[in-house]
Design an enzyme around this catalytic site. Structure first.
Site: not given
Length: 311
Positions: A156, A255, A285
């Site tokens: 991320s 995501d 995610h």
């Protein structure tokens, strides 16, 4: 496919903006982990100017922790930058993730406690990560690391930092990463309706990480709106992506960051770099932080190990 019941739960959980202190308190619940006493770790530090950057090393075995290379070889290292939107999470919160990563890959994992926004905005978190990478690659850590088998990895926001560190290393020539692994990386600079990526519109609500929250994270990370045009802030903006490390990109089907991660991989490949892109079906995610028994995590480690073991 995600069931109707799960979709209802996800919808209920996917709301609101980012409230920094509340988000940090929620993230810190992960520190209450009884398994931490079994993790093989060592804490150390590097310096970014006068600032001490804490580092935690995770070892795949007692032999690795002793510092004695197995059969005369130095150990491969995963240099890891955690996620959390540049705002939340910590090395401690990722203890279980990094310990599992060390055991599952046979690598020493070096996790970096970079400073967080909004107290420390761009480029401070990046500079902390870059200082840690430079120290590792140039042999300024007491660690049996093989420079040719160091892989820079992040998930991320940590994937953003990993990509930016590799870009900056290429630009400066300070060191030369051979491989990078980007797990659902945040490499773009816009999560409004103006975003060119279909996944932002399709997955930008009802899947835990929302487009609204991503915009909040960017606002908390940037020092000024001009930062959003900086490729070290949003690596997908880099005009020249030649001479980059071999790259593995893992994305999650549901995501909002899915398409930008895959597009970044395509641009790296177009610039004649070796790139693998794998989309994990049905994944959300943040799935990488789930337990090792979770099928998406097992699949990811299988892909990662094939990539890491490729000569």
């Amino acid at each position: 496919m995600i069931s109707k019941t799960i979709r209802t739960i996800l919808h209920a959980l996917s709301y609101g903006n980012i409230e920094v202190e509340a988000s940090r308190r929620l993230a810190d619940i992960k520190k209450l982990d009884a398994m931490r006493i079994f993790f093989k770790t060592l804490d150390t530090k590097v310096y970014n100017g006068n600032h001490e950057v804490p580092i935690r090393l995770y070892f795949p075995s007692e032999e690795a922790m002793s510092g004695e290379p197995v059969e005369g070889e130095k150990y491969p290292v995963l240099l890891f930058f955690h996620g959390g939107g540049w705002v939340t999470e910590s090395v401690e919160n990722y203890d279980r993730v990094c310990s599992r990563m060390a055991q599952s890959t046979g690598h020493i994992v070096m996790s970096v406690e970079y400073r967080l926004a909004p107290e420390y905005r761009f480029p401070v978190p990046l500079e902390d990560c870059y200082a840690a990478a430079k120290a590792l690659y140039t042999g300024h850590l007491v660690l049996p690391a093989d420079p040719d088998r160091i892989t820079i990895i992040g998930d991320s926001a940590g994937g953003n930092l990993a990509a930016a560190v590799c870009l900056k290393a290429r630009d400066t020539g300070d060191f030369a990463p051979k491989k990078q692994i980007l797990i659902y990386p945040a490499v773009s600079n816009c999560y409004t309706k103006k975003s060119p990526y279909k996944s932002v519109q399709e997955n930008g609500q009802d899947y835990l990480l929302t487009a609204v929250k991503m915009e909040d994270y960017l606002k908390l990370y940037e020092s000024s709106t001009e930062d959003r045009q900086n490729p070290y802030f949003a690596p997908i903006l880099a005009k020249d992506l030649s001479h980059m490390p071999e790259t593995l990109i893992l994305t999650a089907e549901f995501d909002p960051l899915r398409d930008e991660g895959e597009e970044y991989g395509k641009r790296l490949k177009k610039a004649n770099n070796y790139v693998e892109i794998h989309r994990i079906p049905d994944a959300l995610h943040g799935y990488f932080a789930l337990g090792i028994r979770f099928l998406h995590v097992q699949e990811s480690f299988e892909i990662m190990n094939c990539f890491l073991n490729k000569s």
